[in-house]
Design a protein around this motif. Structure first.
Motif, PDB file in Angstrom:
ATOM      1  N   UNK A   1      19.926   7.313  11.479  1.00 27.22           N
ATOM      2  CA  UNK A   1      19.749   7.911  12.807  1.00 27.22           C
ATOM      3  C   UNK A   1      21.046   8.555  13.312  1.00 27.22           C
ATOM      4  N   UNK A   2      22.157   7.901  13.071  1.00 25.99           N
ATOM      5  CA  UNK A   2      23.454   8.475  13.447  1.00 25.99           C
ATOM      6  C   UNK A   2      23.715   9.781  12.733  1.00 25.99           C
ATOM      7  N   UNK A   3      23.436   9.802  11.429  1.00 22.78           N
ATOM      8  CA  UNK A   3      23.606  11.034  10.656  1.00 22.78           C
ATOM      9  C   UNK A   3      22.705  12.134  11.199  1.00 22.78           C
ATOM     10  N   UNK A   4      21.435  11.805  11.456  1.00 20.65           N
ATOM     11  CA  UNK A   4      20.490  12.802  11.963  1.00 20.65           C
ATOM     12  C   UNK A   4      20.894  13.312  13.349  1.00 20.65           C
ATOM     13  N   UNK A   5      21.397  12.429  14.190  1.00 13.96           N
ATOM     14  CA  UNK A   5      21.853  12.838  15.522  1.00 13.96           C
ATOM     15  C   UNK A   5      23.027  13.810  15.424  1.00 13.96           C
ATOM     16  N   UNK A   6      24.004  13.480  14.597  1.00 12.01           N
ATOM     17  CA  UNK A   6      25.161  14.367  14.420  1.00 12.01           C
ATOM     18  C   UNK A   6      24.713  15.711  13.847  1.00 12.01           C
ATOM     19  N   UNK A   7      23.806  15.675  12.871  1.00 11.57           N
ATOM     20  CA  UNK A   7      23.307  16.921  12.288  1.00 11.57           C
ATOM     21  C   UNK A   7      22.530  17.739  13.318  1.00 11.57           C
ATOM     22  N   UNK A   8      21.725  17.094  14.148  1.00 13.44           N
ATOM     23  CA  UNK A   8      20.955  17.800  15.167  1.00 13.44           C
ATOM     24  C   UNK A   8      21.881  18.471  16.179  1.00 13.44           C
ATOM     25  N   UNK A   9      22.935  17.774  16.603  1.00 17.22           N
ATOM     26  CA  UNK A   9      23.891  18.384  17.538  1.00 17.22           C
ATOM     27  C   UNK A   9      24.539  19.589  16.883  1.00 17.22           C
ATOM     28  N   UNK A  10      24.889  19.472  15.617  1.00 14.96           N
ATOM     29  CA  UNK A  10      25.484  20.596  14.900  1.00 14.96           C
ATOM     30  C   UNK A  10      24.493  21.752  14.752  1.00 14.96           C
ATOM     31  N   UNK A  11      23.312  21.459  14.267  1.00 12.08           N
ATOM     32  CA  UNK A  11      22.338  22.503  13.945  1.00 12.08           C
ATOM     33  C   UNK A  11      21.768  23.193  15.180  1.00 12.08           C
ATOM     34  N   UNK A  12      21.488  22.435  16.217  1.00 13.82           N
ATOM     35  CA  UNK A  12      20.811  23.002  17.380  1.00 13.82           C
ATOM     36  C   UNK A  12      21.722  23.210  18.578  1.00 13.82           C
ATOM     37  N   UNK A  13      22.847  22.553  18.587  1.00 12.99           N
ATOM     38  CA  UNK A  13      23.754  22.661  19.715  1.00 12.99           C
ATOM     39  C   UNK A  13      24.728  23.805  19.633  1.00 12.99           C
ATOM     40  N   UNK A  14      24.797  24.487  18.504  1.00 12.99           N
ATOM     41  CA  UNK A  14      25.773  25.574  18.335  1.00 12.99           C
ATOM     42  C   UNK A  14      25.178  26.946  18.620  1.00 12.99           C
ATOM     43  N   UNK A  15      24.045  27.014  19.235  1.00 18.05           N
ATOM     44  CA  UNK A  15      23.408  28.324  19.482  1.00 18.05           C
ATOM     45  C   UNK A  15      23.850  28.930  20.769  1.00 18.05           C
TER      46      UNK A  15
END
Length: 178
Positions: free
Chosen positions: A164-178
């Motif tokens: 879950x921690x990995x997925x959260x960090x990836x989600x912030x990276x993938x969707x938060x950089x737009x």
């Protein structure tokens, strides 16, 4: 306690790097003018320019620090750049007159720490410290994960939290950089 100091340093400087604008008021620049011996710079052969004497005069006259990062010579002028963590000094020397202008820039303690964090203008020895800290923190993290595998009652919960921690960090990276 040694590991605590390393982790604390890189954690704090990670925060200060992310918010460098909080510390913009620590910047100071000083301008100097002077003259070097004309025989050091006014030669037809650019290879005959006395680089060492110029650098040593700038260091002794104005207390310049840092390593020489660049020394350029063209037909009309020489330029010398000194760099260190949170520090720079740039001199331009007129080859016909021997006069120079020097700007020394000090960016404050936070900039020094940020440059140490990044390894910018710090030299080979500090690079070894960064590599050692990275290896050490990697080993600490990996041993924590390995120990988790031996804790039967907490293994599943721990692994789920890791994913879950990995997925959260990836989600912030993938969707938060737009």
């Amino acid at each position: 306690m040694f590991s605590f100091v390393i982790v604390l340093f890189f954690a704090v400087t990670g925060l200060t790097l992310n918010h460098a604008d909080w510390f913009d008021d620590q910047f100071s620049a000083t301008d100097y003018k002077g003259k070097v011996l004309l025989s050091w710079v006014n030669t037809p052969d650019t290879a005959a320019v006395n680089k060492l004497a110029i650098v040593e005069q700038l260091r002794s006259t104005h207390g310049i620090k840092g390593a020489v990062s660049d020394f350029r010579i063209d037909d009309r002028q020489c330029s010398v750049s000194f760099r260190g963590p949170g520090y720079s000094a740039d001199a331009t020397i007129d080859r016909a007159q021997g006069t120079y202008q020097l700007t020394e820039t000090r960016m404050g303690l936070v900039a020094v720490m940020n440059d140490l964090h990044k390894g910018r203008d710090t030299g080979g020895n500090w690079s070894l410290v960064i590599d050692g800290a990275a290896i050490f923190m990697t080993l600490v993290s990996l041993t924590g994960l390995v120990l988790l595998l031996f804790l039967k009652k907490r293994r599943l919960t721990g692994l789920v939290l890791v994913v879950l921690g990995f997925l959260l960090v990836y989600a912030v990276y993938a969707f938060g950089l737009r």
